[in-house]
Write a protein that holds these residues in place. Structure first.
Motif, PDB file in Angstrom:
ATOM      1  N   ALA A   1      28.979  57.422 -19.422  1.00  0.00           N
ATOM      2  CA  ALA A   1      27.553  57.801 -18.650  1.00  0.00           C
ATOM      3  C   ALA A   1      27.475  59.311 -18.493  1.00  0.00           C
ATOM      4  O   ALA A   1      26.283  59.675 -18.438  1.00  0.00           O
ATOM      5  CB  ALA A   1      27.719  56.931 -17.143  1.00  0.00           C
ATOM      6  N   CYS A   2      28.517  60.132 -18.315  1.00  0.00           N
ATOM      7  CA  CYS A   2      28.245  61.501 -18.055  1.00  0.00           C
ATOM      8  C   CYS A   2      29.228  62.333 -19.026  1.00  0.00           C
ATOM      9  O   CYS A   2      30.325  62.550 -18.884  1.00  0.00           O
ATOM     10  CB  CYS A   2      28.872  61.830 -16.691  1.00  0.00           C
ATOM     11  SG  CYS A   2      27.846  61.043 -15.440  1.00  0.00           S
ATOM     12  N   PRO A   3      28.464  62.801 -20.244  1.00  0.00           N
ATOM     13  CA  PRO A   3      29.258  63.674 -21.219  1.00  0.00           C
ATOM     14  C   PRO A   3      29.927  64.770 -20.871  1.00  0.00           C
ATOM     15  O   PRO A   3      31.046  65.421 -21.211  1.00  0.00           O
ATOM     16  CB  PRO A   3      28.120  63.726 -22.361  1.00  0.00           C
ATOM     17  CG  PRO A   3      26.972  62.772 -21.784  1.00  0.00           C
ATOM     18  CD  PRO A   3      27.152  62.520 -20.418  1.00  0.00           C
TER      19      PRO A   3
ATOM     20  N   PHE B   1      22.606  70.614 -27.810  1.00  0.00           N
ATOM     21  CA  PHE B   1      23.117  69.569 -29.007  1.00  0.00           C
ATOM     22  C   PHE B   1      22.240  68.504 -29.250  1.00  0.00           C
ATOM     23  O   PHE B   1      22.021  67.928 -30.186  1.00  0.00           O
ATOM     24  CB  PHE B   1      24.340  69.267 -28.715  1.00  0.00           C
ATOM     25  CG  PHE B   1      25.473  70.507 -29.385  1.00  0.00           C
ATOM     26  CD1 PHE B   1      26.207  70.247 -30.444  1.00  0.00           C
ATOM     27  CD2 PHE B   1      25.615  71.483 -28.513  1.00  0.00           C
ATOM     28  CE1 PHE B   1      27.153  71.177 -31.110  1.00  0.00           C
ATOM     29  CE2 PHE B   1      26.423  72.587 -29.013  1.00  0.00           C
ATOM     30  CZ  PHE B   1      27.018  72.616 -30.306  1.00  0.00           C
ATOM     31  N   ASP B   2      21.980  67.923 -27.672  1.00  0.00           N
ATOM     32  CA  ASP B   2      21.060  66.622 -27.936  1.00  0.00           C
ATOM     33  C   ASP B   2      19.646  66.859 -28.299  1.00  0.00           C
ATOM     34  O   ASP B   2      19.011  66.057 -29.034  1.00  0.00           O
ATOM     35  CB  ASP B   2      20.996  66.005 -26.473  1.00  0.00           C
ATOM     36  CG  ASP B   2      20.340  64.686 -26.380  1.00  0.00           C
ATOM     37  OD1 ASP B   2      21.004  63.866 -27.144  1.00  0.00           O
ATOM     38  OD2 ASP B   2      19.668  64.364 -25.545  1.00  0.00           O
ATOM     39  N   GLY B   3      19.226  67.922 -28.407  1.00  0.00           N
ATOM     40  CA  GLY B   3      17.918  68.371 -28.982  1.00  0.00           C
ATOM     41  C   GLY B   3      17.968  68.567 -30.255  1.00  0.00           C
ATOM     42  O   GLY B   3      17.046  68.297 -31.012  1.00  0.00           O
TER      43      GLY B   3
ATOM     44  N   TYR C   1      23.077  62.023 -30.051  1.00  0.00           N
ATOM     45  CA  TYR C   1      24.629  62.377 -30.637  1.00  0.00           C
ATOM     46  C   TYR C   1      25.655  61.915 -29.883  1.00  0.00           C
ATOM     47  O   TYR C   1      26.680  61.349 -30.386  1.00  0.00           O
ATOM     48  CB  TYR C   1      24.554  63.975 -31.012  1.00  0.00           C
ATOM     49  CG  TYR C   1      25.133  64.604 -30.048  1.00  0.00           C
ATOM     50  CD1 TYR C   1      26.647  65.008 -29.817  1.00  0.00           C
ATOM     51  CD2 TYR C   1      24.399  65.232 -29.041  1.00  0.00           C
ATOM     52  CE1 TYR C   1      27.179  65.712 -28.675  1.00  0.00           C
ATOM     53  CE2 TYR C   1      24.956  65.999 -27.953  1.00  0.00           C
ATOM     54  CZ  TYR C   1      26.180  66.167 -27.853  1.00  0.00           C
ATOM     55  OH  TYR C   1      26.582  67.024 -27.028  1.00  0.00           O
ATOM     56  N   TYR C   2      25.792  61.928 -28.583  1.00  0.00           N
ATOM     57  CA  TYR C   2      26.909  61.554 -27.734  1.00  0.00           C
ATOM     58  C   TYR C   2      27.040  59.961 -27.959  1.00  0.00           C
ATOM     59  O   TYR C   2      28.225  59.682 -27.977  1.00  0.00           O
ATOM     60  CB  TYR C   2      26.967  61.996 -26.606  1.00  0.00           C
ATOM     61  CG  TYR C   2      28.035  62.117 -25.689  1.00  0.00           C
ATOM     62  CD1 TYR C   2      29.049  62.711 -25.517  1.00  0.00           C
ATOM     63  CD2 TYR C   2      28.257  60.834 -24.648  1.00  0.00           C
ATOM     64  CE1 TYR C   2      30.260  62.633 -24.902  1.00  0.00           C
ATOM     65  CE2 TYR C   2      29.340  60.658 -23.949  1.00  0.00           C
ATOM     66  CZ  TYR C   2      30.620  61.727 -24.184  1.00  0.00           C
ATOM     67  OH  TYR C   2      31.603  61.586 -23.419  1.00  0.00           O
TER      68      TYR C   2
ATOM     69  N   THR D   1      29.492  65.035 -36.927  1.00  0.00           N
ATOM     70  CA  THR D   1      29.517  66.506 -36.881  1.00  0.00           C
ATOM     71  C   THR D   1      29.096  66.784 -35.420  1.00  0.00           C
ATOM     72  O   THR D   1      29.630  67.748 -35.118  1.00  0.00           O
ATOM     73  CB  THR D   1      28.558  66.804 -38.017  1.00  0.00           C
ATOM     74  OG1 THR D   1      28.648  66.394 -39.279  1.00  0.00           O
ATOM     75  CG2 THR D   1      28.369  68.450 -38.135  1.00  0.00           C
ATOM     76  N   ALA D   2      28.105  66.597 -34.903  1.00  0.00           N
ATOM     77  CA  ALA D   2      27.678  67.134 -33.527  1.00  0.00           C
ATOM     78  C   ALA D   2      28.610  66.873 -32.750  1.00  0.00           C
ATOM     79  O   ALA D   2      28.922  68.074 -31.866  1.00  0.00           O
ATOM     80  CB  ALA D   2      26.320  66.164 -33.136  1.00  0.00           C
TER      81      ALA D   2
END
Length: 129
Positions: free
Chosen positions: A9-11, A72-74, A79-80, A86-87
């Motif tokens: 839930a919380c990367p 990174f999410d943008g 991605y998480y 890769t991300a």
């Protein structure tokens, strides 16, 4: 997906935990250094490289881990939570690199504090004799 944990839930939990634990370690090493200094042991230059490495490492972990997550999410949406290897690897390696910077600073400071404690022990033994 049935067992959603805090990590899921919380990367940014890893980066926040690293900053908290690292800050606590810096406080412990600083306190021991202050106690050793009270007994007469002095270091050539307090702080210095070790402090800069520790602070820089912790700031880097936080910036890559928390605000960096959104960057990174943008670039790689979701991605998480999706298999975008890769991300995830780049994001985690960035945090890992800054953790290594922090650890280098902590090791340098540990060696300096160890040296101070040895000097303080010698001073107290000479004073007792």
């Amino acid at each position: 997906m049935q067992n959603i944990t805090l990590w899921w839930a919380c990367p940014w939990t890893l980066s926040v935990a690293a900053v908290q634990a690292g800050g606590l370690g810096m406080v412990a090493l600083g306190a021991i250094g202050m106690i050793a200094a009270r007994s007469g042991a002095r270091r050539a230059r307090p702080g210095g490289l070790a402090l800069r490495l520790c602070v820089g490492g912790l700031l880097g972990v936080f910036l890559v881990g928390y605000p960096g997550y959104f960057v990174f999410d943008g670039i790689w949406p979701g991605y998480y939570y999706a298999p975008v290897v890769t991300a995830k690897n780049v994001w985690l390696l960035g945090q890992g690199a800054f953790i290594a910077v922090f650890l280098a600073g902590a090791i340098i400071e540990f060696v300096a504090v160890d040296r101070l404690l040895r000097i303080a022990t010698t001073i107290s033994q000479e004073g007792a004799a």
